[in-house]
Structures are given as C-alpha cells and as structure tokens.
Motif scaffolding. Sequence first.
Motif, PDB file in Angstrom:
ATOM      1  N   SER A 280       9.224  -0.520   3.269  1.00  0.00           N
ATOM      2  CA  SER A 280       7.779  -0.335   3.151  1.00  0.00           C
ATOM      3  C   SER A 280       7.091  -0.130   4.501  1.00  0.00           C
ATOM      4  N   HIS A 343      -1.817   2.110   4.039  1.00  0.00           N
ATOM      5  CA  HIS A 343      -1.815   1.067   3.012  1.00  0.00           C
ATOM      6  C   HIS A 343      -3.065   0.220   3.152  1.00  0.00           C
ATOM      7  N   GLU A 345      -4.804  -3.002   2.779  1.00  0.00           N
ATOM      8  CA  GLU A 345      -4.462  -4.417   2.597  1.00  0.00           C
ATOM      9  C   GLU A 345      -5.605  -5.143   1.876  1.00  0.00           C
ATOM     10  N   ASP A 351      -1.052  -2.020  -5.310  1.00  0.00           N
ATOM     11  CA  ASP A 351      -1.046  -1.332  -4.013  1.00  0.00           C
ATOM     12  C   ASP A 351      -2.013  -0.148  -4.024  1.00  0.00           C
ATOM     13  N   TYR A 353      -2.897   3.282  -1.527  1.00  0.00           N
ATOM     14  CA  TYR A 353      -2.580   4.094  -0.351  1.00  0.00           C
ATOM     15  C   TYR A 353      -3.546   5.271  -0.259  1.00  0.00           C
TER      16      TYR A 353
END
Length: 498
Positions: A280, A343, A345, A351, A353
């Motif tokens: 990742s 990415h 956070e 997730d 992106y």
Amino acid sequence: MKNKRLSELLSDINVLKLTGPADCTISSLAYDSREVEKGTMFFALKGIHTDGHKYIEKAIASGAAAIVHSDDPDTYHKDITYVKVEDCRRAMSPLSSAFYDHPSRKLKVVGITGTDGKSSTVSMIHQLLELCGRKAGFYSTVNYKTGDSVAKAAIRQSSPEAPTLHRLLREMVENGKEFAVIESTSHGLSYRTSRLADVDFNGAVFTNVTHEHLEFHGSLEQYRSDKANLFRMAKDFAVINRDDENYRVFEEASPAPVKLFYSTVSEEADYYAADARPDSKGTNFTLYKAGKAFPLRLNIPGLINIENTMAALAAVEQISGIDFATILKAVPELKSVKGRMAHIEGSQPFDVYVDYAHTPGAYEKVFPLFRKAARNKLITLFGSGGERDTEKRPIQGRIADSFSDIIIVTDEDPRLEDSMTIIREIRSGIKNKTEGKDLFLIPDRREAIRKALELAGKGDMVITLGKGHEGSIEYADGHHPWDEISVVEELLKEMGYR
C-alpha cells in the motif's frame, strides 16, 4: 531583464514587412493585451475563440512599442513598430528565446513527453538531481521551480507559451541552476504552437502514447509525430519506454548518439525491472542494468511508478554524469506528486483515493491496482474534458465499467460543451450498470463526490479520477476554484468523520 533593441531580436525570424521606427526599445513580451505595459512587444495571436488582432489598439493604448502581426491592421500609428510575419505564434518562440538571451543554451535541459507519467517523471528527475547535490529547476503541469522554492503552476498548460517558458528558464540561469527538467506536451511540441521550438534540449524521455488530444492533432499518427519532435530536437541522448508499441517512432526520430531503453518486460533493455512486490505504500523490485542486479525500494505506490523511476534514473545518469550507485541511493527518498494516487487519511471505514488519471491509457494502468487493493466494492467517480478528444469518452466508460462495482459520472472540465452531452457519451460505453442502482449521472462534481462517499460502506474504496492536483474546473463562464483533496476532506468531515 534588461531592455533589448528590436534589431537584437529579429535575426532568427522571417520578417515580411517592417513598418514604423526601425529599432525601438523592447522592455517586455505579451500575447495578452491585459498584460501590456510601456515598451511591450505585443503578439497578435489567432486563437480558437478570439483573434489577437482585435486587441492591437488596446495594446497600443497600454503602451506597446511593437506589434507582431500576420494580418494587416486597420490603422498604422507612426510611432509604433509593426512587424509582419507569416505566423505570429511561430515567430513568438525565437523572439522569446532571443529576448531572454537564449537561456536554454546555458542549461542542461531534458524534456519528458508521453500521454501519461510526464509530471511524475519530471518530479523524479528533479528530485534525484537535487538529492545528489545538483542544482536543478523544473516545470510541470503541477508546479515549477526556478529558485529555492516550488510554486504551483498558475496556468492549465503543461507547456506554457514561449514567453513564459523562456522567462522561467532565464530565472533558472540567474538562480544558478545547472539543469532544467521540462514537461513537454504534444501541444507544446507541435509546429502549430511552437511553444518549445527554441528550447535547446540535451535529452529526451518518452513514457508512452495512448488515446488523447486527437481533437487537436487530428490523428494518432500526427499525435505521435508531434511528440517525436522532442526527439528530433534533443542532441545528446534519448530515453525510451521499450514496452510501448510506438517506441520505434521515437527511436527513429532521434539523431542523438545515445539511445537507452527501459522495460518491465524485455530483459534486453538497458534498464529492466522485475520481481515487483507492491504494497500500500510502494514497491520493492529489482533493477537490472549492464548485467548487475540492484534491489530497490520505491516509496510511491503504483507499478507505473517503476517505469517512471527507470526513465528518471536513465535521464539523470546521462545528463549529470553522477555515479549510478550514488543515484540509486536516492530512490527510497523520492516523494509522490500531489494528486497522484493520493490516499485520504481519516476515520472513515472505507478508503478514498484522488488521482489525476484522465486518459484510457492511464485508466488501464491504475484500475487494476485499485481493483486489487479494494477490500470490498470499488466506487469510481470520473468525467471527461469538454472541447477535447471526444472519441475517448466511451472508452473511459468501458474501462471503468469492467473494473468498478459502482460508477458516478460527473463534470471534469466541460468548458463550452453541455455537461450532460459529455456525460451521456461516457455513459454509452458503460454496458453493465443500471442508472439509479449502480450508475449515477451527476454533473455537479461536489454533489457527485458526496454521493460516492454516502454509498461507501465498510471495506469499500472510493476513487475520484481526472482532477488530481488541478486548482479549478473550467466551465463556459471561466475557471471555478477547485481542490479535489480538500473537497473530499470537507465532505468527510460533514459526514462526521475526522
């Protein structure tokens, strides 16, 4: 920049007719009448939506000393110099280089061209040079550096117009830079714009060619040829992606004495990467060069960045002469470009992106990565630029359809086109989704992102494609400020995540 006499600038262009004072003083260059001041040389460029000849009188009123034109103006002022040429845009390139004292001749310049990967490769070359202790400047779609700090590129052009580019190169010279790394687009390399025609390139790098910008070039063959102009210009070396089916076009275009190839497929390439083990955060892989194996760690996610790294390593080794082992030590320190597989956070159970991918070729590279990384559903949001290559729209839709569980089609940069017309053309390539269930057509990009985040559940992945680092969305009434990463973060916060 010191003033120039007109006679110092005209030697490299074909002047059809010179009217007015024969040797006036030029203090600046402009192709936008709003930027004209006392002593400016104004270029009356013909564009898609307007014609600079309409603004000659406005430029004169603002203080222009000389007018470069291709059509005869209605009025000639006796105290103004008129320089008639066949094509104002082509003349602007050598005049810009001369005005700024031919700055590229005082630098070691490498250009990077290709449909995808240009900005990342520019960044990597610049970073490697500086990590090895060499002073370098650069210009890319994302940002640029002429001195000690990096600035965001204010215009939406990967290759700026010649006056801007040569001014930036001049700043690099004045700031003691030894190297310049220049993102070189097909538009900038085309003889129709000649933005890069008078840059003295030492080296050229080719990443790939896929379906893009055919609305400008007319055909894939012309698109390739315009990109290959960089290789016709570079005098010392060429770095070429051996894995791209078009690589021979660039190999044959180059007169450079050194031609180097990189590959993730062919062991015969000068730089060959194998044994990739992605995670990742990046990728471990082995680089093979001249019969030697070099284990490397790249802390930038995405297998495409292995290709970009090899291109950067080859270019830096050639243009700098730095020992290869020294260059390799800097690879783990390389940082990603903003808006490239970024990415987001946060405390959300899924997730998110943000990525700049906006061509079929880029889609074919990033979608397998996202699909493999997604723990559950893959929710994809994207659009396609208005007044640009229309043929790619259904292709984008088809590729997204084959990898995504849910698709949201939205605005990217509609410009003067109708948003829903673009969205429907993308939708025509999506055959396996049902509107209202797993396909949503939402022009407003902010609301589209909100929808994508609301649909996401535990373990899902949301990807927003096409905007990346860009600071605006272009509509018919102009540029609207936009920061995709900030918008995503704001919407997540509104949903209660932190």
